[in-house]
Scaffold this motif. Sequence first.
Motif, mmCIF file in Angstrom:
data_model
loop_
_atom_site.group_PDB
_atom_site.id
_atom_site.type_symbol
_atom_site.label_atom_id
_atom_site.label_comp_id
_atom_site.label_asym_id
_atom_site.label_seq_id
_atom_site.Cartn_x
_atom_site.Cartn_y
_atom_site.Cartn_z
ATOM 1 N N SER A 17 -70.193 -40.451 28.175
ATOM 2 C CA SER A 17 -70.404 -39.993 29.547
ATOM 3 C C SER A 17 -69.059 -39.652 30.169
ATOM 4 O O SER A 17 -68.006 -39.957 29.609
ATOM 5 C CB SER A 17 -71.118 -41.063 30.375
ATOM 6 O OG SER A 17 -72.414 -41.313 29.885
ATOM 7 N N VAL A 18 -69.104 -39.029 31.347
ATOM 8 C CA VAL A 18 -67.884 -38.587 32.018
ATOM 9 C C VAL A 18 -67.799 -39.241 33.396
ATOM 10 O O VAL A 18 -68.761 -39.201 34.173
ATOM 11 C CB VAL A 18 -67.844 -37.051 32.156
ATOM 12 C CG1 VAL A 18 -66.541 -36.614 32.826
ATOM 13 C CG2 VAL A 18 -67.985 -36.382 30.793
ATOM 14 N N VAL A 19 -66.654 -39.840 33.665
ATOM 15 C CA VAL A 19 -66.377 -40.481 34.955
ATOM 16 C C VAL A 19 -65.194 -39.762 35.596
ATOM 17 O O VAL A 19 -64.214 -39.433 34.910
ATOM 18 C CB VAL A 19 -66.063 -41.979 34.777
ATOM 19 C CG1 VAL A 19 -65.631 -42.605 36.095
ATOM 20 C CG2 VAL A 19 -67.273 -42.709 34.214
ATOM 21 N N ARG A 20 -65.286 -39.514 36.896
ATOM 22 C CA ARG A 20 -64.205 -38.824 37.608
ATOM 23 C C ARG A 20 -63.454 -39.792 38.515
ATOM 24 O O ARG A 20 -64.066 -40.541 39.282
ATOM 25 C CB ARG A 20 -64.764 -37.665 38.431
ATOM 26 C CG ARG A 20 -63.683 -36.917 39.241
ATOM 27 C CD ARG A 20 -64.204 -35.601 39.762
ATOM 28 N NE ARG A 20 -65.367 -35.778 40.621
ATOM 29 C CZ ARG A 20 -66.217 -34.792 40.931
ATOM 30 N NH1 ARG A 20 -66.028 -33.584 40.429
ATOM 31 N NH2 ARG A 20 -67.246 -35.023 41.720
ATOM 32 N N PHE A 21 -62.116 -39.755 38.407
ATOM 33 C CA PHE A 21 -61.225 -40.492 39.303
ATOM 34 C C PHE A 21 -60.513 -39.453 40.165
ATOM 35 O O PHE A 21 -59.793 -38.601 39.647
ATOM 36 C CB PHE A 21 -60.202 -41.310 38.508
ATOM 37 C CG PHE A 21 -60.805 -42.358 37.617
ATOM 38 C CD1 PHE A 21 -61.004 -43.645 38.071
ATOM 39 C CD2 PHE A 21 -61.180 -42.049 36.316
ATOM 40 C CE1 PHE A 21 -61.560 -44.618 37.255
ATOM 41 C CE2 PHE A 21 -61.736 -43.009 35.487
ATOM 42 C CZ PHE A 21 -61.931 -44.294 35.956
ATOM 43 N N GLU A 71 -66.650 -41.939 40.337
ATOM 44 C CA GLU A 71 -68.056 -41.539 40.308
ATOM 45 C C GLU A 71 -68.453 -41.016 38.936
ATOM 46 O O GLU A 71 -67.621 -40.507 38.170
ATOM 47 C CB GLU A 71 -68.331 -40.472 41.368
ATOM 48 C CG GLU A 71 -67.437 -39.255 41.290
ATOM 49 C CD GLU A 71 -67.689 -38.284 42.421
ATOM 50 O OE1 GLU A 71 -68.840 -38.212 42.889
ATOM 51 O OE2 GLU A 71 -66.737 -37.594 42.841
ATOM 52 N N ASN A 72 -69.724 -41.142 38.646
ATOM 53 C CA ASN A 72 -70.298 -40.652 37.399
ATOM 54 C C ASN A 72 -70.638 -39.173 37.554
ATOM 55 O O ASN A 72 -71.414 -38.792 38.428
ATOM 56 C CB ASN A 72 -71.555 -41.467 37.066
ATOM 57 C CG ASN A 72 -72.283 -40.945 35.844
ATOM 58 O OD1 ASN A 72 -71.703 -40.245 35.016
ATOM 59 N ND2 ASN A 72 -73.558 -41.293 35.722
ATOM 60 N N VAL A 73 -70.053 -38.330 36.696
ATOM 61 C CA VAL A 73 -70.292 -36.882 36.765
ATOM 62 C C VAL A 73 -70.857 -36.376 35.435
ATOM 63 O O VAL A 73 -70.595 -35.246 35.028
ATOM 64 C CB VAL A 73 -69.000 -36.125 37.140
ATOM 65 C CG1 VAL A 73 -68.603 -36.399 38.573
ATOM 66 C CG2 VAL A 73 -67.858 -36.490 36.188
ATOM 67 N N SER A 74 -71.640 -37.213 34.772
ATOM 68 C CA SER A 74 -72.187 -36.835 33.464
ATOM 69 C C SER A 74 -73.171 -35.681 33.554
ATOM 70 O O SER A 74 -73.394 -34.982 32.556
ATOM 71 C CB SER A 74 -72.867 -38.047 32.821
ATOM 72 O OG SER A 74 -71.942 -39.095 32.633
#
Length: 288
Positions: free
Chosen positions: A52-56, A179-182
Amino acid sequence: MPPFTSYWRLRTPISTLSRHFHAALPRLLSSGPQQPSSSAVGPLACRLGSRSVVRFRGPDAAKFLQGLLTNDVRPLAVPALAAVGSDESSSHFPTPNVSLYHPPPIYAALLTPQGRFLYDLFLYRPPPADHKLDRTGSGPAKGDPHDPLTLLADVDAVVLDELLDCFNKYRLRSKVDIENVSKEFACWQRFGGDLSNAAPSTQEPEAASVGWGTGIDHAAESSAQGNSIGWKWCKDPRLDCLGYRGIFPSNTVPPLVESDKEADERHYLLCRLQQGVAEGSTEIPKGV
């Protein structure tokens, strides 16, 4: 017939049958027909559904991660003009889809206070708009240089909720949004076909021939590695033999992915296990 005579008559066929049986045993135990290795069939690409992809995002994003992870995150926060000069991370000329400087991803882990493993992640810095040319190629693209730093993390999807809770627990007063940006982005891997030793002109020969004369157009080679909005393949930071890895918008297919070379993620899993590389909290037990 004496017993020892019958024994010697049977010994030869029994031993021959035993050798044939042991030779055929791996094929009998296999679940299906033998498949050629990824290095034999050429470069394969797969979308990693297990990640999955997480954004900081925020002015303290790099500082926040620097204090938590095992690797040095500061190179991702270096301004482009100060970082140009690396052969692997800078293109020969900025193009409308590839910036002048593209920092390589960083592989890091989050540990417990006692130094035991919790989560692993790949960190990427998305290409800023003002580091590329506009669509006409006549000048820099429009972008706000004051936008806060944004970093994307490729993480294990199985422990996504736990990972988000852990980072939010340590955030405290840091100016960073997590935040989760999946749904917006997906992780991809490109492997096999001796990619680690292949030159860009070999991977995309048509791009190499674009331009004047008989020379190689390095700007075209660089552009072929990225999609229309600047997302680019990067060498896997763990081992060169694992090929290339990247984060791309979920509604697009990455560049250099041929229709007949898109494979199931299990092929990448087999390739990775053959190299002895574990990935994610499922394969790397917590607390180790």
